[in-house]
Design a protein around this motif. Structure first.
Motif, PDB file in Angstrom:
ATOM      1  N   LEU A 147       0.809  -1.218   0.000  1.00  0.00           N
ATOM      2  CA  LEU A 147       0.000   0.000   0.000  1.00  0.00           C
ATOM      3  C   LEU A 147       0.842   1.269   0.000  1.00  0.00           C
ATOM      4  N   GLY A 148       2.054   1.195   0.542  1.00  0.00           N
ATOM      5  CA  GLY A 148       2.899   2.376   0.599  1.00  0.00           C
ATOM      6  C   GLY A 148       3.276   2.929  -0.758  1.00  0.00           C
ATOM      7  N   PHE A 149       3.289   2.080  -1.777  1.00  0.00           N
ATOM      8  CA  PHE A 149       3.647   2.538  -3.116  1.00  0.00           C
ATOM      9  C   PHE A 149       2.625   3.538  -3.671  1.00  0.00           C
ATOM     10  N   ILE A 150       1.377   3.425  -3.248  1.00  0.00           N
ATOM     11  CA  ILE A 150       0.340   4.311  -3.783  1.00  0.00           C
ATOM     12  C   ILE A 150       0.653   5.752  -3.433  1.00  0.00           C
ATOM     13  N   ARG A 151       0.888   6.009  -2.158  1.00  0.00           N
ATOM     14  CA  ARG A 151       1.173   7.380  -1.704  1.00  0.00           C
ATOM     15  C   ARG A 151       2.547   7.852  -2.163  1.00  0.00           C
ATOM     16  N   SER A 152       3.551   6.983  -2.077  1.00  0.00           N
ATOM     17  CA  SER A 152       4.915   7.421  -2.388  1.00  0.00           C
ATOM     18  C   SER A 152       5.085   7.759  -3.863  1.00  0.00           C
ATOM     19  N   GLN A 153       4.355   7.062  -4.737  1.00  0.00           N
ATOM     20  CA  GLN A 153       4.515   7.293  -6.168  1.00  0.00           C
ATOM     21  C   GLN A 153       3.543   8.334  -6.719  1.00  0.00           C
ATOM     22  N   LEU A 154       2.324   8.360  -6.212  1.00  0.00           N
ATOM     23  CA  LEU A 154       1.357   9.341  -6.708  1.00  0.00           C
ATOM     24  C   LEU A 154       1.594  10.710  -6.086  1.00  0.00           C
ATOM     25  N   GLN A 155       2.201  10.738  -4.906  1.00  0.00           N
ATOM     26  CA  GLN A 155       2.612  11.984  -4.248  1.00  0.00           C
ATOM     27  C   GLN A 155       1.480  12.988  -4.109  1.00  0.00           C
ATOM     28  N   ARG A 156       0.348  12.478  -3.693  1.00  0.00           N
ATOM     29  CA  ARG A 156      -0.761  13.377  -3.364  1.00  0.00           C
ATOM     30  C   ARG A 156      -1.532  12.789  -2.193  1.00  0.00           C
ATOM     31  N   LYS A 157      -2.170  13.670  -1.436  1.00  0.00           N
ATOM     32  CA  LYS A 157      -2.832  13.242  -0.213  1.00  0.00           C
ATOM     33  C   LYS A 157      -4.266  12.781  -0.439  1.00  0.00           C
ATOM     34  N   ASN A 158      -4.929  13.355  -1.427  1.00  0.00           N
ATOM     35  CA  ASN A 158      -6.355  13.064  -1.630  1.00  0.00           C
ATOM     36  C   ASN A 158      -6.558  11.794  -2.452  1.00  0.00           C
ATOM     37  N   ILE A 159      -5.982  10.702  -1.966  1.00  0.00           N
ATOM     38  CA  ILE A 159      -6.121   9.410  -2.631  1.00  0.00           C
ATOM     39  C   ILE A 159      -7.330   8.699  -2.040  1.00  0.00           C
ATOM     40  N   ASN A 160      -8.143   8.132  -2.907  1.00  0.00           N
ATOM     41  CA  ASN A 160      -9.377   7.477  -2.463  1.00  0.00           C
ATOM     42  C   ASN A 160      -9.086   6.419  -1.403  1.00  0.00           C
ATOM     43  N   ARG A 161      -9.590   6.644  -0.186  1.00  0.00           N
ATOM     44  CA  ARG A 161      -9.338   5.720   0.914  1.00  0.00           C
ATOM     45  C   ARG A 161     -10.014   4.370   0.658  1.00  0.00           C
ATOM     46  N   GLY A 162     -11.191   4.406   0.034  1.00  0.00           N
ATOM     47  CA  GLY A 162     -11.909   3.170  -0.238  1.00  0.00           C
ATOM     48  C   GLY A 162     -11.117   2.224  -1.131  1.00  0.00           C
ATOM     49  N   SER A 163     -10.387   2.783  -2.106  1.00  0.00           N
ATOM     50  CA  SER A 163      -9.585   1.939  -2.992  1.00  0.00           C
ATOM     51  C   SER A 163      -8.417   1.314  -2.240  1.00  0.00           C
ATOM     52  N   LYS A 164      -7.864   2.042  -1.272  1.00  0.00           N
ATOM     53  CA  LYS A 164      -6.782   1.481  -0.445  1.00  0.00           C
ATOM     54  C   LYS A 164      -7.307   0.335   0.424  1.00  0.00           C
ATOM     55  N   ILE A 165      -8.498   0.532   0.990  1.00  0.00           N
ATOM     56  CA  ILE A 165      -9.094  -0.517   1.814  1.00  0.00           C
ATOM     57  C   ILE A 165      -9.351  -1.762   0.966  1.00  0.00           C
ATOM     58  N   GLU A 166      -9.812  -1.559  -0.246  1.00  0.00           N
ATOM     59  CA  GLU A 166     -10.062  -2.694  -1.147  1.00  0.00           C
ATOM     60  C   GLU A 166      -8.754  -3.438  -1.443  1.00  0.00           C
ATOM     61  N   ASN A 167      -7.682  -2.665  -1.694  1.00  0.00           N
ATOM     62  CA  ASN A 167      -6.370  -3.267  -1.928  1.00  0.00           C
ATOM     63  C   ASN A 167      -5.919  -4.047  -0.686  1.00  0.00           C
ATOM     64  N   LEU A 168      -6.157  -3.476   0.490  1.00  0.00           N
ATOM     65  CA  LEU A 168      -5.786  -4.136   1.745  1.00  0.00           C
ATOM     66  C   LEU A 168      -6.531  -5.458   1.926  1.00  0.00           C
ATOM     67  N   VAL A 169      -7.819  -5.461   1.648  1.00  0.00           N
ATOM     68  CA  VAL A 169      -8.608  -6.682   1.777  1.00  0.00           C
ATOM     69  C   VAL A 169      -8.089  -7.742   0.818  1.00  0.00           C
ATOM     70  N   TYR A 170      -7.761  -7.330  -0.411  1.00  0.00           N
ATOM     71  CA  TYR A 170      -7.228  -8.294  -1.375  1.00  0.00           C
ATOM     72  C   TYR A 170      -5.940  -8.930  -0.860  1.00  0.00           C
ATOM     73  N   LEU A 171      -5.004  -8.113  -0.375  1.00  0.00           N
ATOM     74  CA  LEU A 171      -3.730  -8.634   0.118  1.00  0.00           C
ATOM     75  C   LEU A 171      -3.929  -9.556   1.313  1.00  0.00           C
ATOM     76  N   GLU A 172      -4.904  -9.220   2.166  1.00  0.00           N
ATOM     77  CA  GLU A 172      -5.179 -10.076   3.324  1.00  0.00           C
ATOM     78  C   GLU A 172      -5.715 -11.428   2.875  1.00  0.00           C
ATOM     79  N   LEU A 173      -6.625 -11.431   1.911  1.00  0.00           N
ATOM     80  CA  LEU A 173      -7.149 -12.695   1.384  1.00  0.00           C
ATOM     81  C   LEU A 173      -6.035 -13.514   0.750  1.00  0.00           C
ATOM     82  N   LEU A 174      -5.152 -12.840   0.037  1.00  0.00           N
ATOM     83  CA  LEU A 174      -4.027 -13.523  -0.595  1.00  0.00           C
ATOM     84  C   LEU A 174      -3.129 -14.166   0.459  1.00  0.00           C
ATOM     85  N   SER A 175      -2.876 -13.433   1.553  1.00  0.00           N
ATOM     86  CA  SER A 175      -2.011 -13.967   2.611  1.00  0.00           C
ATOM     87  C   SER A 175      -2.641 -15.163   3.311  1.00  0.00           C
ATOM     88  N   ARG A 176      -3.968 -15.269   3.260  1.00  0.00           N
ATOM     89  CA  ARG A 176      -4.669 -16.401   3.874  1.00  0.00           C
ATOM     90  C   ARG A 176      -4.809 -17.589   2.922  1.00  0.00           C
TER      91      ARG A 176
END
Length: 259
Positions: A147-176
């Motif tokens: 998830l850190g790549f999103i903020r570090s590369q796009l370099q803006r604060k107003n990034i859709n939080r919902g899309s980050k949460i969706e990415n987080l859920v995907y990674l969690e499912l993958l880890s399981r």
């Protein structure tokens, strides 16, 4: 190897006995690479993240494929980061690049997407027609490995939080150990269909549920019965039950393997 999950992140920082909700924003912002988690300065975190990202993109992806002009590759990767959780098609990417006077063939875009996927910088999640029980060609979703790549590369604060949460859920499912698809049932889209052996889950993810809205639960209405259906939210006020479907907070999902 995936970066640290949220639970591992808390353990790594010796924060297991604190309120995990207090640390979710940090994890969404900077991700789970141990070398980043160890840093205490925000700018250093971003610098380390940029170093890791550029190493993967330019050394692993571009280097192995002997890509001399990396501009197109970099722009495609940024496009995927900007459209996390959105259906992606080669034509959409091509049109975006061409609008910036970057003329590139669809075959080249397809090849670069495959390179990014094979380097495990992005994961491609195919669409699956639940009713017809078949994969759908063309559009799919892409989620970044950290998830850190999103903020570090796009370099803006107003990034859709919902899309980050969706990415987080995907990674969690993958880890399981789940195999994950984007579900389609008639004209409805299910964020995730997660399958592991005979265990199948249908999952909708939202930052919050708008008042008097049944959109998230309506997408579940005609799905086959007998499988778990859950809605994941970041809003504690949403937690409860909608039409018999449990609405759980992202923290509860991350800490309870039964979900």
């Amino acid at each position: 190897m995936l970066p640290l999950t949220f639970k591992e992140f808390l353990h790594f920082k010796k924060l297991e006995n604190t309120d995990p909700a207090r640390h979710l924003s940090e994890y969404l912002e900077y991700g789970g690479f141990p070398s980043v988690v160890l840093q205490t300065n925000s700018q250093l975190k971003r610098d380390v993240l940029s170093g890791i990202y550029n190493s993967i993109l330019l050394r692993v992806v571009a280097g192995r494929a002997t890509i001399k002009n990396t501009e197109v590759l970099e722009r495609i990767a940024l496009y995927l980061l900007s459209n996390t959780g959105q259906l992606i098609s080669i034509n959409k990417i091509a049109n975006t690049l061409r609008s910036s006077d970057l003329k590139v063939s669809n075959n080249t875009i397809e090849n670069y997407l495959e390179l990014l996927h094979n380097a495990f910088l992005f994961y491609k999640v195919p669409r699956f027609d639940i009713r017809e029980k078949e994969y759908l060609r063309g559009q799919g979703k892409y989620y970044v490995v950290d998830l850190g790549f999103i903020r570090s590369q796009l370099q803006r604060k107003n990034i859709n939080r919902g899309s980050k949460i969706e990415n987080l859920v995907y990674l969690e499912l993958l880890s399981r150990g789940y195999e994950v698809f984007v579900g389609k049932y008639n004209d409805k889209e299910i964020d995730f269909v997660a399958q592991k052996d005979t265990d199948v889950k249908y999952i909708q993810v939202t930052d919050h549920i708008p008042e008097n809205s049944n959109r998230e639960s309506d997408n579940f209405l005609h799905l086959p019965t007998g499988y778990q259906k859950i809605i994941i939210t970041t809003n504690w006020d949403d937690v409860g039950n909608i039409d018999g479907i449990p609405v759980i907070h992202i923290i509860d999902f991350l800490f309870n393997d039964e979900f």
